[in-house]
Write an enzyme that holds these catalytic residues in place. Structure first.
Site, PDB file in Angstrom:
ATOM      1  N   GLU A   1       1.068  -1.272  -0.128  1.00 49.55           N
ATOM      2  CA  GLU A   1      -0.018   0.010  -0.100  1.00 49.55           C
ATOM      3  C   GLU A   1       0.824   1.314  -0.092  1.00 49.55           C
ATOM      4  O   GLU A   1       0.873   2.210   0.901  1.00 49.55           O
ATOM      5  CB  GLU A   1      -0.842  -0.015   1.102  1.00 49.55           C
TER       6      GLU A   1
ATOM      7  N   GLU B   1      -3.719  -9.327   0.270  1.00 52.15           N
ATOM      8  CA  GLU B   1      -4.139  -9.082   1.565  1.00 52.15           C
ATOM      9  C   GLU B   1      -5.559  -9.004   1.456  1.00 52.15           C
ATOM     10  O   GLU B   1      -6.178  -8.272   0.588  1.00 52.15           O
ATOM     11  CB  GLU B   1      -3.645  -7.638   1.949  1.00 52.15           C
TER      12      GLU B   1
HETATM   13  C1  GAL Z   1      -4.217  -2.767   5.203  1.00 50.24           C
HETATM   14  C2  GAL Z   1      -2.620  -2.621   5.515  1.00 50.24           C
HETATM   15  C3  GAL Z   1      -2.284  -3.700   6.699  1.00 50.24           C
HETATM   16  C4  GAL Z   1      -3.425  -3.136   7.985  1.00 50.24           C
HETATM   17  C5  GAL Z   1      -4.607  -3.760   7.626  1.00 50.24           C
HETATM   18  C6  GAL Z   1      -5.802  -3.358   8.723  1.00 50.24           C
HETATM   19  O1  GAL Z   1      -4.684  -1.714   4.476  1.00 50.24           O
HETATM   20  O2  GAL Z   1      -2.032  -3.334   4.436  1.00 50.24           O
HETATM   21  O3  GAL Z   1      -1.031  -3.350   7.246  1.00 50.24           O
HETATM   22  O4  GAL Z   1      -3.263  -2.159   8.361  1.00 50.24           O
HETATM   23  O5  GAL Z   1      -5.037  -2.550   6.447  1.00 50.24           O
HETATM   24  O6  GAL Z   1      -7.017  -3.747   7.885  1.00 50.24           O
END
Ligand code: GAL
Length: 827
Positions: A428, A520
């Site tokens: 991100e 993710e």
């Molecule tokens: C994502 C991020 C993670 C964590 C997660 C929580 O956007 O990559 O590190 O913060 O959100 O939902």
């Protein structure tokens, strides 16, 4: 055939010269490494006021400890901590480590180096007053040669390490502080294989034969050129498979890289189910005497990411069922311990997980070794930010000076691991929305491909597509419709999606030439064992994310029904349903496998740890663990939730996760309350029934035959404690751990699901209590104490062996409850 035992003898030649540190065998015990542990007997001092090494005075108070060590976990949770609740509300600070040691006189003709696997952060190192250097990045390993500054024989040497984690915040999650990974001393001949000096690839793999290419970088630190022989021998377990020898002439003070190729007949392939490893032993000989031997573990496998079929491993389609993991180990903080990592991976394996993403930084080397041995598909990630920072003092500040070296070192360190299948150049990254992102992505891609062309690279983007595509029902309240410059640039080998599961089915339309990976997903939220909600007032069962803005749940809890998610994520079921449906979707990495310290979304203080894990901070599964288990494993599963202690007459939703059956019947106190079957893509079944105390029993059936039965009973008042050790025999090596679960039971032995008694622990024998944890995100009790309040009937205590064999007797006591004792043997 030559046996690897021969090399045991060789081991005596290498790596045993350090006087203070015992000769150490690492890994498989068959071949002694050149490196020996340098973890024991450090002195530590935490003081922000000593800024300069020369101001360390004789009055400075030192505490003796072994590393890996994390000083932040020893502190108090503090609402005002500059680390913020994102950083776990635990302070950073500035710490000093020093160690006095001797080096044998005969080593004066050798090359000695010290290797740190990771120091968080901004480490600076001195040996005998000589400055060796600085390394801002806390997650990367580094090595300094110290031989020019060493004193030999009876004289003392002093190594000093300054660790500056005082500028906060510098992380979006709990980082920990200190020498939190292993330290090694490496002693070699002046002619030796360099640091991370081998690179093993398997360019052609068939069932009959694999060609194995070994690139070896040899360093000559003699002041004259040398004629030497380099032999690489491949072993499978103890048996020699093949060997190749080459003569070289290497100039004085020079490095030389040679390439050797061998064929392995009928190779035994590395796979998730059978992670078969080979070992390459590189020997350098001068005048027929072996003067250096270096061991590399590797695997033989063939894989690709296919546009239509997803991930193909050894010719077989494998869906990646992965989890993201941060590096903390719950109550142990960020001080790495191999057994603690292994336990996490075992718990993940039981759930059916076959992939790990090392969010958002290079992991401890031991994690990768374990993934090699246990069979995980690893995405090894480099950065959480590039030049543009996410928190005020983070790595973005070091970007210009360090990113190239840090990335190269990660690639050199990690590229022989058969478990690694994907490089991620960032998570991100704020620059993803503009052309700067493309410039940097191209630079990082070029570096990655220079050092390893055998794996695809990706970036975890949020999201890579415009969310306003046709057919996508936006769930964002404030949908940011953006164009992702990195995704569009064509620089990536895999398009990495963070979230945006609503868009996955359109991937082939959006990126016809680039395969898919969900880097993710999910970000669903649960408190383990908590099911109640504000349902009585809002007439909803259970609570949703947005109710937080109407006051949230009592005690910052989140319902453990899989219905609560971060707005950018999904329930566990929603994302898996999509990934499961389409072959071209190669797989996913759930955010997260385990809860971690910091980032307690959706709440803030007093919450200090996350709710995202499928498993809580103590290692206890939340209910949705069994949804995955029913989908991702071959185990026969039938799991029902919630517990069975409610108010009389209250309507309760009962869910069942099951597999290998076509229906589940639920009985309350012996009376059927209905049969349910999953329809379409359902992943659970549900009954809404009025509560009556007693026994709730579920029976799964296939073709009318019972597959499994399970029940939950209404518990009476808490009456006693029960201790269960995950391992009742551990190694007496001062390092090994036993994880002991405490259950609070009623008189009949039923888990008291709401019990939150304070439990006191004591240990007799040569060992210590190194962690206590209940998995409660709002607990501010120290993980390092000897007492802890249970959460929903459960608590964890972690026992570490000492160096003596014998009995470790652990007792748990709580007011008004029957105590419990368990014995762990250290041998
Ligand atoms: C994502 C991020 C993670 C964590 C997660 C929580 O956007 O990559 O590190 O913060 O959100 O939902």
């Amino acid at each position: 055939m030559l046996q690897l035992t021969l090399y045991k003898k060789l081991g005596l030649l290498f790596g045993c010269f350090l006087v203070l540190t015992a000769c150490h065998t690492s890994g498989d015990q068959k071949f002694k490494d050149r490196k020996v542990s340098f973890n024991s007997d450090w002195s530590f001092h935490l003081n922000d006021s000593i800024l300069d090494k020369d101001t360390i005075g004789t009055a400075t108070k030192w505490r003796t400890l072994n590393v890996p060590h994390d000083w932040s976990i020893e502190g108090k949770f503090d609402e005002k901590s500059p680390a913020g609740y994102g950083g776990g509300a635990l302070n950073g600070g500035l710490g000093w480590y020093k160690k006095i040691f001797k080096v044998a006189a005969e080593d004066s003709s050798k090359v000695t180096s010290v290797t740190f696997d990771g120091v968080y952060k901004n480490s600076e190192v001195w040996i005998n007053g000589h400055y060796l250097g600085k390394r801002p990045n806390g997650y990367i390993g580094f090595q300094y040669e110290i031989s020019p500054y060493l004193k030999y024989g009876d004289q003392n040497n002093e190594i000093i390490v300054k660790v500056d984690n005082s500028k906060q915040p510098n992380s979006r999650w709990y980082s920990g502080s200190g020498i939190f990974r292993n330290v090694w001393i490496e002693t070699t001949d002046k002619l030796h294989v360099g640091q991370w000096g081998t690179y093993i690839t398997t360019p052609k793999v068939t069932a009959e034969k694999a060609s194995v290419q070994v690139e070896t970088t040899i360093q000559n630190q003699y002041s004259g050129s040398k004629k030497a022989t380099v032999t690489t021998t491949i072993f499978k377990e103890d048996t020699q498979v093949t060997s190749v020898t080459q003569n070289i002439t290497i100039g004085k003070n020079a490095n030389q890289t040679i390439k050797q190729e061998v064929q392995v007949e009928t190779p035994i392939l590395w796979s998730v189910e059978k992670p078969e490893l080979y070992t390459a032993v590189t020997e350098i000989s001068l005048d027929d005497t072996v003067i250096d031997a270096y061991k590399t573990s590797f695997g033989i496998r063939d894989f690709k990411f296919d546009l239509d079929k997803g991930f193909i491993l050894n010719g077989k389609q494998v869906k990646i069922k992965g989890v993201c993991l941060h590096h903390d180990l719950g109550p142990l903080g960020s001080a790495i311990n191999t057994r603690a990592i292994e336990r996490q991976l075992e718990i993940m394996k039981e759930m059916g997980v076959n992939g790990i993403r090392t969010t958002h930084n290079p992991p401890a080397p031991e994690l990768l070794d374990l993934c090699d041995k246990m069979g995980f598909i690893v995405m090894d990630e480099a950065f959480d930010m590039w030049k543009q920072t996410k928190t005020k003092y983070d790595y973005g500040n070091d970007w210009d000076k360090w990113h190239k070296k840090d990335l190269i070192d990660q690639l050199l360190r990690d590229r022989n691991h058969p478990s690694i299948f994907i490089w991620s150049i960032g998570n991100e990254i704020p620059e993803q929305w503009n052309e700067n992102g493309v410039t940097i992505a191209k630079e990082l891609a070029a570096i990655t491909r220079e050092y390893d062309k055998t794996r695809p690279l990706t970036a975890a983007m949020n999201p890579p597509v415009n969310m306003n595509i046709e057919g996508v029902n936006l769930q964002f309240e404030k949908a940011e419709v953006q164009y992702n410059a990195i995704a569009a640039s064509g620089v990536l080998d895999l398009i990495g999606y963070n979230y945006a599961h609503q868009t996955y089915e359109y991937h082939q339309k959006n990126f016809p030439n680039t395969p898919f990976i969900a880097t993710e997903t999910t970000s669903a939220l649960e408190t383990r064992g908590y099911y109640d909600a504000v349902s009585d007032t809002l007439k909803k069962w259970p609570v949703r994310w947005d109710l937080k803005f109407r006051g949230g749940n009592p005690g910052n809890t989140v319902s453990a029904y899989d219905q609560v998610q971060a707005p950018w994520g999904s329930t566990h079921e929603a994302t898996w349903k999509v990934i499961k449906k389409y072959d071209f979707l190669s797989g996913m990495y759930i955010w997260t496998g385990f809860d971690y310290i910091g980032e307690p979304t959706p709440y803030e203080w007093p919450s200090i740890s996350s709710y995202f894990g499928v498993v809580d901070l103590a290692g206890f599964p939340k209910d949705v663990y069994y949804m995955y288990q029913s989908e991702w494993t071959n185990k026969t599963v039938l799991h029902i939730l919630p517990h069975w202690n409610w108010k009389a007459g209250q309507n309760v939703d009962v869910w069942a996760y099951y597999n290998k059956a076509d229906e589940v019947e639920l009985f309350l106190n012996g009376k059927s309350v209905g049969i349910r079957s999953k329809k379409g893509d359902d992943l659970h079944v549900m009954w809404r029934i009025p509560f009556q105390p007693g026994t709730l029993k579920a029976v799964s059936r296939k073709n009318g035959k019972i597959v499994l039965e399970t029940e939950v009973k209404t518990a009476g008042n808490p009456a006693g404690l029960k201790l269960t050790a995950d391992r009742s025999t551990i190694n007496a090596d001062g390092n090994d751990l036993s994880f002991v679960t405490v259950d609070i039971l009623d008189e009949k032995g039923v888990l008291a699901p709401n019990a939150n008694n304070e439990i006191n622990f004591s240990l007799k024998g040569n060992g210590k209590i190194v962690g206590v944890c209940s998995g409660d995100p709002v607990s501010h009790e120290s993980y390092k104490g000897t007492k802890h309040t249970a959460l929903n009937g459960k608590c964890l205590v972690v026992i570490q062996s000492g160096n003596e064999t014998g009995r470790l007797e652990l007792t748990a006591k709580a007011n008004g409850l029957k105590p419990s004792t368990t014995v762990i043997t250290a041998e």
